[in-house]
Write a protein that holds these residues in place. Structure first.
Motif, PDB file in Angstrom:
ATOM      1  N   ARG A  37      -1.762 -38.367   5.863  1.00 27.00           N
ATOM      2  CA  ARG A  37      -1.348 -37.223   6.683  1.00 27.00           C
ATOM      3  C   ARG A  37      -0.734 -36.097   5.849  1.00 27.00           C
ATOM      4  O   ARG A  37       0.013 -36.336   4.931  1.00 27.00           O
ATOM      5  CB  ARG A  37      -0.319 -37.679   7.741  1.00 27.00           C
ATOM      6  N   SER A  39       0.539 -31.735   6.518  1.00 26.09           N
ATOM      7  CA  SER A  39       0.567 -30.606   7.444  1.00 26.09           C
ATOM      8  C   SER A  39      -0.595 -29.701   7.079  1.00 26.09           C
ATOM      9  O   SER A  39      -0.701 -29.231   5.940  1.00 26.09           O
ATOM     10  CB  SER A  39       1.885 -29.837   7.317  1.00 26.09           C
ATOM     11  N   ARG A  41      -2.803 -26.270   7.702  1.00 28.10           N
ATOM     12  CA  ARG A  41      -2.629 -24.906   8.223  1.00 28.10           C
ATOM     13  C   ARG A  41      -3.918 -24.089   8.129  1.00 28.10           C
ATOM     14  O   ARG A  41      -3.902 -22.873   8.352  1.00 28.10           O
ATOM     15  CB  ARG A  41      -1.479 -24.219   7.475  1.00 28.10           C
ATOM     16  N   ARG A 113      -0.907 -21.683  13.519  1.00 25.58           N
ATOM     17  CA  ARG A 113      -1.352 -22.114  12.196  1.00 25.58           C
ATOM     18  C   ARG A 113      -2.857 -22.320  12.150  1.00 25.58           C
ATOM     19  O   ARG A 113      -3.366 -23.223  11.498  1.00 25.58           O
ATOM     20  CB  ARG A 113      -0.605 -23.371  11.734  1.00 25.58           C
ATOM     21  N   CYS A 152      -0.295 -30.018  12.442  1.00 28.02           N
ATOM     22  CA  CYS A 152       0.922 -29.439  11.859  1.00 28.02           C
ATOM     23  C   CYS A 152       1.946 -29.313  12.983  1.00 28.02           C
ATOM     24  O   CYS A 152       1.660 -28.722  14.036  1.00 28.02           O
ATOM     25  CB  CYS A 152       0.629 -28.062  11.245  1.00 28.02           C
ATOM     26  N   CYS A 153       3.100 -29.911  12.771  1.00 28.96           N
ATOM     27  CA  CYS A 153       4.186 -29.798  13.741  1.00 28.96           C
ATOM     28  C   CYS A 153       4.732 -28.374  13.655  1.00 28.96           C
ATOM     29  O   CYS A 153       5.047 -27.894  12.567  1.00 28.96           O
ATOM     30  CB  CYS A 153       5.275 -30.822  13.399  1.00 28.96           C
ATOM     31  N   GLY A 155       7.683 -26.129  14.831  1.00 27.81           N
ATOM     32  CA  GLY A 155       8.959 -25.841  15.468  1.00 27.81           C
ATOM     33  C   GLY A 155       9.067 -24.355  15.778  1.00 27.81           C
ATOM     34  O   GLY A 155       9.794 -23.943  16.692  1.00 27.81           O
ATOM     35  N   SER A 156       8.318 -23.558  15.028  1.00 24.32           N
ATOM     36  CA  SER A 156       8.391 -22.092  15.151  1.00 24.32           C
ATOM     37  C   SER A 156       7.978 -21.587  16.536  1.00 24.32           C
ATOM     38  O   SER A 156       8.268 -20.442  16.886  1.00 24.32           O
ATOM     39  CB  SER A 156       7.508 -21.436  14.091  1.00 24.32           C
ATOM     40  N   LYS A 197       3.252 -33.317  -0.374  1.00 27.33           N
ATOM     41  CA  LYS A 197       4.507 -32.688  -0.803  1.00 27.33           C
ATOM     42  C   LYS A 197       5.421 -33.773  -1.370  1.00 27.33           C
ATOM     43  O   LYS A 197       5.389 -34.917  -0.904  1.00 27.33           O
ATOM     44  CB  LYS A 197       5.190 -32.031   0.395  1.00 27.33           C
ATOM     45  N   ARG A 199       8.444 -36.264  -2.129  1.00 26.67           N
ATOM     46  CA  ARG A 199       9.451 -36.937  -1.296  1.00 26.67           C
ATOM     47  C   ARG A 199      10.523 -37.518  -2.201  1.00 26.67           C
ATOM     48  O   ARG A 199      10.220 -37.939  -3.329  1.00 26.67           O
ATOM     49  CB  ARG A 199       8.828 -38.070  -0.464  1.00 26.67           C
TER      50      ARG A 199
END
Ligand SMILES: Cc1cc2nc3c(=O)[nH]c(=O)nc-3n(C[C@H](O)[C@H](O)[C@H](O)COP(=O)(O)O)c2cc1C
Length: 208
Positions: A37, A39, A41, A113, A152-153, A155-156, A197, A199
């Protein structure tokens, strides 16, 4: 002799543990989805099949929730017209501001996105509200990965729908009284393959 047997037993146990962890990681399914997984865009224009969107949403609803109250509501939008109209209205509302600059990347298609489908998630305010919808969201993202879709989560969307001009769109989602938009999940066929990304595993500590 006793010491040798003990050492041998310890070695076998250690090897077995390593083998078990490796095997469980090889089995595929959830661990593969966690590893794969990202994100996403950038999405292809290919629409997402409704069966897949239903499957993803149902996997979400199978998540645990405090006292199994399932205090969440999901609204799935796969209408290009809705998404494009929403995008045009937002861009007009924020024209010339930093908000518009943030959105308008070179690959821009829409304010979600660039996804072809969006799953909006709302919940009432509550002690475990964030935990509940978080569990729901991660289930959905892993399920989507499993069926070859990117997510993609977002929040925006909370800021997006705070614009007065956007009120009619949030209203059109028809959430129940007392339910507030928490986030949206962009869904679509990925048109990029970003690296994972980094971690920080030092966040994990055993307490002796
Ligand atoms: C609660 C939450 C809100 C987020 N909001 C946004 C957002 O508004 N826009 C966006 O592009 N990504 C958003 N993200 C995605 C994160 O930026 C992303 O998960 C993080 O950078 C790690 O990258 P990865 O998901 O590829 O592992 C959000 C993620 C979470 C969990």
């Amino acid at each position: 002799m006793k010491q040798t047997v003990l050492m041998l037993a310890l070695c076998v146990t250690a090897l077995l543990s390593v083998w078990l962890v490796t095997e469980s990681q090889k089995k595929g399914g959830v661990v593969d989805a966690i590893e794969a997984r990202r994100s996403i865009r950038a999405y292809k224009d290919t629409p997402v099949e409704r069966e897949k969107l239903q499957f993803i949403a149902e996997c979400g609803v199978k998540a645990p929730s405090a006292m199994n109250k399932q205090e969440w509501e999901l609204r799935i939008v796969d209408s290009k017209e809705w998404i494009d109209e929403c995008t045009a209205t937002y861009l007009k509302a924020v024209e010339g501001t930093e908000k518009a600059k943030y959105m308008l990347t070179p690959t821009f298609k829409n304010v979600f996105r660039n996804a072809t489908a969006v799953i909006f998630v709302a919940a009432p305010d509550g002690l475990f509200s964030g935990v509940n919808v978080g569990m729901l969201g991660q289930n959905m993202m892993l399920a989507a990965t499993e069926v070859g879709l990117g997510t993609c989560c977002l929040g925006s969307v909370q800021m997006l729908f705070a614009e007065p001009a956007m009120e009619k769109y949030i209203t059109s989602l028809g959430f129940s009284e007392g339910y507030k938009l928490s986030y949206a999940l962009a869904v679509g066929y990925p048109d990029e393959e970003p690296e994972a990304k980094p971690r920080d595993m030092s966040k994990i500590k055993f307490v002796e």
